[in-house]
Write a protein that holds these residues in place. Structure first.
Motif, PDB file in Angstrom:
ATOM      1  N   GLU A 278     106.709  66.534 -10.380  1.00  0.00           N
ATOM      2  CA  GLU A 278     106.388  65.921 -11.665  1.00  0.00           C
ATOM      3  C   GLU A 278     105.548  66.898 -12.475  1.00  0.00           C
ATOM      4  OE1 GLU A 278     104.613  62.011 -11.575  1.00  0.00           O
ATOM      5  OE2 GLU A 278     105.672  61.480  -9.723  1.00  0.00           O
ATOM      6  N   GLY A 279     105.654  66.809 -13.786  1.00  0.00           N
ATOM      7  CA  GLY A 279     104.886  67.675 -14.663  1.00  0.00           C
ATOM      8  C   GLY A 279     105.692  68.866 -15.141  1.00  0.00           C
ATOM      9  N   GLU A 280     105.097  69.628 -16.032  1.00  0.00           N
ATOM     10  CA  GLU A 280     105.767  70.780 -16.640  1.00  0.00           C
ATOM     11  C   GLU A 280     104.943  72.044 -16.402  1.00  0.00           C
ATOM     12  OE1 GLU A 280     107.659  72.185 -20.935  1.00  0.00           O
ATOM     13  OE2 GLU A 280     106.504  70.321 -20.790  1.00  0.00           O
ATOM     14  N   ASP A 282     103.523  75.836 -16.627  1.00  0.00           N
ATOM     15  CA  ASP A 282     103.371  76.919 -17.609  1.00  0.00           C
ATOM     16  C   ASP A 282     103.600  78.208 -16.832  1.00  0.00           C
ATOM     17  OD1 ASP A 282     102.775  78.515 -19.738  1.00  0.00           O
ATOM     18  OD2 ASP A 282     100.610  78.249 -19.602  1.00  0.00           O
ATOM     19  N   HIS A 283     104.821  78.704 -16.867  1.00  0.00           N
ATOM     20  CA  HIS A 283     105.215  79.823 -16.009  1.00  0.00           C
ATOM     21  C   HIS A 283     104.603  81.133 -16.485  1.00  0.00           C
ATOM     22  CE1 HIS A 283     108.066  77.373 -13.794  1.00  0.00           C
ATOM     23  NE2 HIS A 283     108.577  76.946 -14.934  1.00  0.00           N
ATOM     24  N   ARG A 293     112.958  78.972 -15.405  1.00  0.00           N
ATOM     25  CA  ARG A 293     111.731  78.513 -16.048  1.00  0.00           C
ATOM     26  C   ARG A 293     111.985  77.248 -16.859  1.00  0.00           C
ATOM     27  NH1 ARG A 293     107.808  83.210 -18.106  1.00  0.00           N
ATOM     28  NH2 ARG A 293     107.734  84.483 -16.232  1.00  0.00           N
ATOM     29  N   GLY A 296     112.193  74.121 -14.706  1.00  0.00           N
ATOM     30  CA  GLY A 296     110.893  73.621 -14.264  1.00  0.00           C
ATOM     31  C   GLY A 296     110.877  73.021 -12.879  1.00  0.00           C
ATOM     32  N   GLU A 297     111.837  73.393 -12.022  1.00  0.00           N
ATOM     33  CA  GLU A 297     111.914  72.784 -10.703  1.00  0.00           C
ATOM     34  C   GLU A 297     110.982  73.437  -9.692  1.00  0.00           C
ATOM     35  OE1 GLU A 297     115.956  72.795  -9.502  1.00  0.00           O
ATOM     36  OE2 GLU A 297     116.594  71.374 -11.053  1.00  0.00           O
ATOM     37  N   SER A 306      99.711  74.615 -15.682  1.00  0.00           N
ATOM     38  CA  SER A 306     100.373  73.403 -16.141  1.00  0.00           C
ATOM     39  C   SER A 306     100.290  73.296 -17.651  1.00  0.00           C
ATOM     40  CB  SER A 306      99.724  72.165 -15.513  1.00  0.00           C
ATOM     41  OG  SER A 306     100.307  70.976 -16.010  1.00  0.00           O
ATOM     42  N   ARG A 307     101.369  72.818 -18.256  1.00  0.00           N
ATOM     43  CA  ARG A 307     101.376  72.591 -19.696  1.00  0.00           C
ATOM     44  C   ARG A 307     100.834  71.207 -20.042  1.00  0.00           C
ATOM     45  NH1 ARG A 307     106.793  74.498 -22.567  1.00  0.00           N
ATOM     46  NH2 ARG A 307     105.349  74.343 -24.328  1.00  0.00           N
ATOM     47  N   LEU A 311     100.180  67.941 -12.513  1.00  0.00           N
ATOM     48  CA  LEU A 311     101.356  68.425 -11.808  1.00  0.00           C
ATOM     49  C   LEU A 311     101.407  67.753 -10.441  1.00  0.00           C
ATOM     50  CD1 LEU A 311     101.369  72.326 -12.305  1.00  0.00           C
ATOM     51  CD2 LEU A 311     103.027  70.721 -13.264  1.00  0.00           C
TER      52      LEU A 311
END
Length: 315
Positions: A278-280, A282-283, A293, A296-297, A306-307, A311
């Motif tokens: 869960e979450g997005e 920030d790569h 990227r 987002g997996e 994290s964006r 997370l």
């Protein structure tokens, strides 16, 4: 594969100015873990040093791994250790192989190597040749004497263009990459200026995904958020941890006493890649493709953040 294997240095030879080639085998003989072109292994050295080196032999040779290491005077000590302390008979532990740079099927390949960046491309070239694909290699270096494996590459004839900078100047990338083609994949490994130049040229006209690169050093961070604190939930235990501004997910997890695999701590090796539930993210790594990227997996927890405020990771 993250299992560790004990190996012994069974052979050592000079491959070029400042480059040593090592042959690694099991102390008692027998097959080593299988690998595919583009794979690397982690050498677990004394003093907590862990360094990644590309396998440059043949995947068909199951009883030996071969690596080539450039001594880097301004490095962090790993290459000096290999050059000065890994002699024939030395035993050490190796983790892997792992492959962040796999060779995908294609009708044609353009290979571009800078210096020691030739190492992961050697088994790729052999595989392309066996598959009957058309390919060319553009190989640059400071001087001819500093460029490893020239004798081996000479057997491929005109498919290989050797371009020492002191003889021919900088690589003519515009000419080499002049014909974008949906049937062609471009593979490049070498110093960051070369990678950036190739990325620039392939960013215009070439199909998305045609270029594959491998970095030895992290590229400039490209995070899209400020370094604010956020929460990380470890799904398997339900533990919630706070990653502070300026800290890393990896540091927070290890401070909580949770053991995870990691190596470079720079976002280049892929050892700490972790599934995101869960979450997005920030790569900020130098491993994942743009498509990965966007998906987002997974994320590299040593550098990426994290964006959002939370997370959930598969840990």
């Amino acid at each position: 594969m993250n299992d560790e294997t004990e190996v012994v240095v069974a052979g050592r030879e000079r491959a070029a100015d400042g480059v040593v080639r090592l042959t690694l085998r099991r102390p008692g003989g027998g097959p080593l873990p299988a690998w595919e072109p583009g794979a690397h292994v982690d050498l677990l050295l004394d003093g907590g040093l862990v360094r990644q080196y590309s396998l440059c032999g043949s995947p068909r040779e199951r009883t030996a791994w071969r690596i080539a290491v450039l001594r880097e005077p301004d490095g962090r000590g790993g290459s000096a250790y290999v050059h000065d302390r890994l002699t024939v008979g030395t035993r050490l532990r190796v983790r892997g192989p792992r492959n962040n740079f796999p060779l995908r099927p294609a009708e044609r390949y353009l290979f571009i190597a800078g210096g020691i960046g030739i190492t992961p491309l050697l088994p790729m070239i052999a595989a392309a040749e066996r598959a009957g694909a058309r390919w060319r290699l553009l190989y640059g270096g400071r001087t001819r004497a500093s460029m490893a494996f020239l004798g081996e590459l000479a057997g491929y004839g005109d498919a290989v263009s050797v371009r020492p900078q002191d003889e021919t100047g900088i690589l003519d990338l515009d000419a080499f990459l002049a014909e974008p083609d949906v049937r062609t994949l471009v593979y490049c490994c070498g110093p960051e200026p070369l990678l950036a130049a190739v990325e620039e040229r392939c960013g215009s006209g070439w199909p998305a995904g045609a270029l594959q690169v491998e970095r030895f050093h992290p590229r400039e961070a490209t995070g899209t958020t400020e370094d604010a604190a956020f929460e990380v939930v470890l799904a398997r235990s339900g533990r919630a941890l706070t990653v502070p501004a300026g800290g890393s997910v990896l540091e927070a997890i290890r401070s909580a006493g949770v053991e995870v695999l990691y190596s470079c701590t720079e976002g280049t090796c892929g050892t700490c890649e972790t599934d995101v539930l869960e979450g997005e993210p920030d790569h900020r790594d130098s491993v994942l493709t743009d498509e990965e990227r966007a998906g987002g997996e997974t994320m590299m927890i040593c550098v990426s953040r994290s964006r959002g405020p939370r997370l959930v990771l598969d840990l």
